[in-house]
Write an enzyme that holds these catalytic residues in place. Sequence first.
Site, PDB file in Angstrom:
ATOM      1  N   ASN A  14       9.600  21.024 -25.485  1.00 60.91           N
ATOM      2  CA  ASN A  14       9.374  22.237 -24.082  1.00 60.91           C
ATOM      3  C   ASN A  14      10.114  21.855 -23.212  1.00 60.91           C
ATOM      4  OD1 ASN A  14       8.488  23.924 -22.452  1.00 60.91           O
ATOM      5  ND2 ASN A  14       6.270  23.342 -22.433  1.00 60.91           N
ATOM      6  N   LYS A  43      10.530  23.436 -20.475  1.00 62.98           N
ATOM      7  CA  LYS A  43      10.238  23.913 -19.225  1.00 62.98           C
ATOM      8  C   LYS A  43      11.275  24.552 -18.385  1.00 62.98           C
ATOM      9  CE  LYS A  43       6.270  20.698 -19.640  1.00 62.98           C
ATOM     10  NZ  LYS A  43       5.354  19.851 -19.103  1.00 62.98           N
ATOM     11  N   HIS A  71       0.251  27.504 -22.261  1.00 62.95           N
ATOM     12  CA  HIS A  71       0.653  26.253 -21.708  1.00 62.95           C
ATOM     13  C   HIS A  71      -0.269  26.155 -20.711  1.00 62.95           C
ATOM     14  CE1 HIS A  71       2.608  22.852 -20.075  1.00 62.95           C
ATOM     15  NE2 HIS A  71       3.112  22.344 -21.020  1.00 62.95           N
ATOM     16  N   GLU A 117       0.228  24.742 -17.759  1.00 61.11           N
ATOM     17  CA  GLU A 117       0.845  25.343 -16.411  1.00 61.11           C
ATOM     18  C   GLU A 117       0.663  26.732 -16.216  1.00 61.11           C
ATOM     19  OE1 GLU A 117       4.692  23.207 -17.524  1.00 61.11           O
ATOM     20  OE2 GLU A 117       3.435  21.218 -17.493  1.00 61.11           O
ATOM     21  N   GLU A 155      -2.963  19.398 -25.450  1.00 62.15           N
ATOM     22  CA  GLU A 155      -2.239  18.735 -24.423  1.00 62.15           C
ATOM     23  C   GLU A 155      -3.129  18.718 -23.369  1.00 62.15           C
ATOM     24  OE1 GLU A 155       2.210  19.865 -24.631  1.00 62.15           O
ATOM     25  OE2 GLU A 155       1.451  21.378 -23.308  1.00 62.15           O
ATOM     26  N   GLY A 177       3.096  15.094 -17.961  1.00 59.78           N
ATOM     27  CA  GLY A 177       4.233  14.593 -16.967  1.00 59.78           C
ATOM     28  C   GLY A 177       3.679  13.511 -16.045  1.00 59.78           C
ATOM     29  N   SER A 192       3.043  13.274 -22.184  1.00 61.30           N
ATOM     30  CA  SER A 192       3.743  11.987 -22.055  1.00 61.30           C
ATOM     31  C   SER A 192       4.039  11.082 -23.298  1.00 61.30           C
ATOM     32  CB  SER A 192       2.912  11.085 -21.191  1.00 61.30           C
ATOM     33  OG  SER A 192       2.671  11.650 -19.983  1.00 61.30           O
TER      34      SER A 192
HETATM   35  P1  13P Z   1       5.358  15.816 -20.775  1.00 63.31           P
HETATM   36  O1  13P Z   1       5.948  15.083 -22.264  1.00 63.31           O
HETATM   37  O2  13P Z   1       6.299  15.861 -19.826  1.00 63.31           O
HETATM   38  O3  13P Z   1       4.309  15.053 -20.464  1.00 63.31           O
HETATM   39  O4  13P Z   1       4.894  17.301 -20.817  1.00 63.31           O
HETATM   40  C1  13P Z   1       4.118  17.701 -22.050  1.00 63.31           C
HETATM   41  C2  13P Z   1       4.116  19.170 -22.115  1.00 63.31           C
HETATM   42  O5  13P Z   1       3.644  19.924 -21.285  1.00 63.31           O
HETATM   43  C3  13P Z   1       4.848  19.838 -23.259  1.00 63.31           C
HETATM   44  O6  13P Z   1       4.679  21.320 -23.292  1.00 63.31           O
END
Ligand code: 13P
Length: 255
Positions: free
Chosen positions: A9, A11, A95, A97, A167, A173, A212
């Site tokens: 992803n 982003k 997601h 976010e 997640e 992150g 992560s």
């Molecule tokens: P990270 O791998 O940067 O922690 O992000 C995970 C994520 O949100 C994937 O959709």
Amino acid sequence: MRGYLVAGNWKMNGSIAANTTLVSGIIAGSPANESVELLVCPPFPYLAAVSCSLSDSQVRLGAQSISEHESGAFTGETAGSMLREMGCEYAIVGHSERRALMGETSEIVAAKFQAALAAGLKPILCVGETLEQRAAGQTEAVIDEQLNTVLDATGIDAFDSAVVAYEPVWAIGTGETASPEQAQDVHRHIRAVLADRNEDVAGKVRILYGGSVKGDNAAGLFSNPDIDGGLIGGASLKFEDFLAIADAAAAVQQG
Ligand code: 13P
């Protein structure tokens, strides 16, 4: 037998130049093991170009979101039919976010999940708790609400072509990964919630872990019976990092 899926992803990251390096590196270094499926989810403006670059490869294309509507006056939105036309096979829905920053409720996520299926896309349904919710012992209750809202709207059969991604928000992150045991516990729970509706379907659904994931922790996570791959953020932006995770999946798959 569920094969591993390692999904990137991206982003809101990338550029034409960076994507070219990333995609060609992934294609060149993909593990030969075909039971590991690789997927990249670039930002919308790059879908067409990335789709062209992937055309002779086994690497799949996905979208990071999808409109719940079919077409019409929805400025800035992207319909499932458009994503299919661009060569997408998957669409991420729910997601954290988007739930947190764009106000997507579980009902909206369920509508997006249905829109993906209606367009012939495989939805990747993200679920996960915040740190406060985990500390308050609410992890399973949060997951149940996120999962059951979709299950009630679509029925279990819709999960035949869906993927679930666990997640934990506190691991996204942050560099802090759920331990393999913490992740497996929640993955087992997710499969049990699905199995309450239909054991057969539950046994076939791939459940990815995200938060992560890196080359050095992927194998520990993927060795668990209910973890079928990863949804990768930061480590999907460099082909060496992404391929290290793909290689870990291939190694675990081979036993
Ligand atoms: P990270 O791998 O940067 O922690 O992000 C995970 C994520 O949100 C994937 O959709």
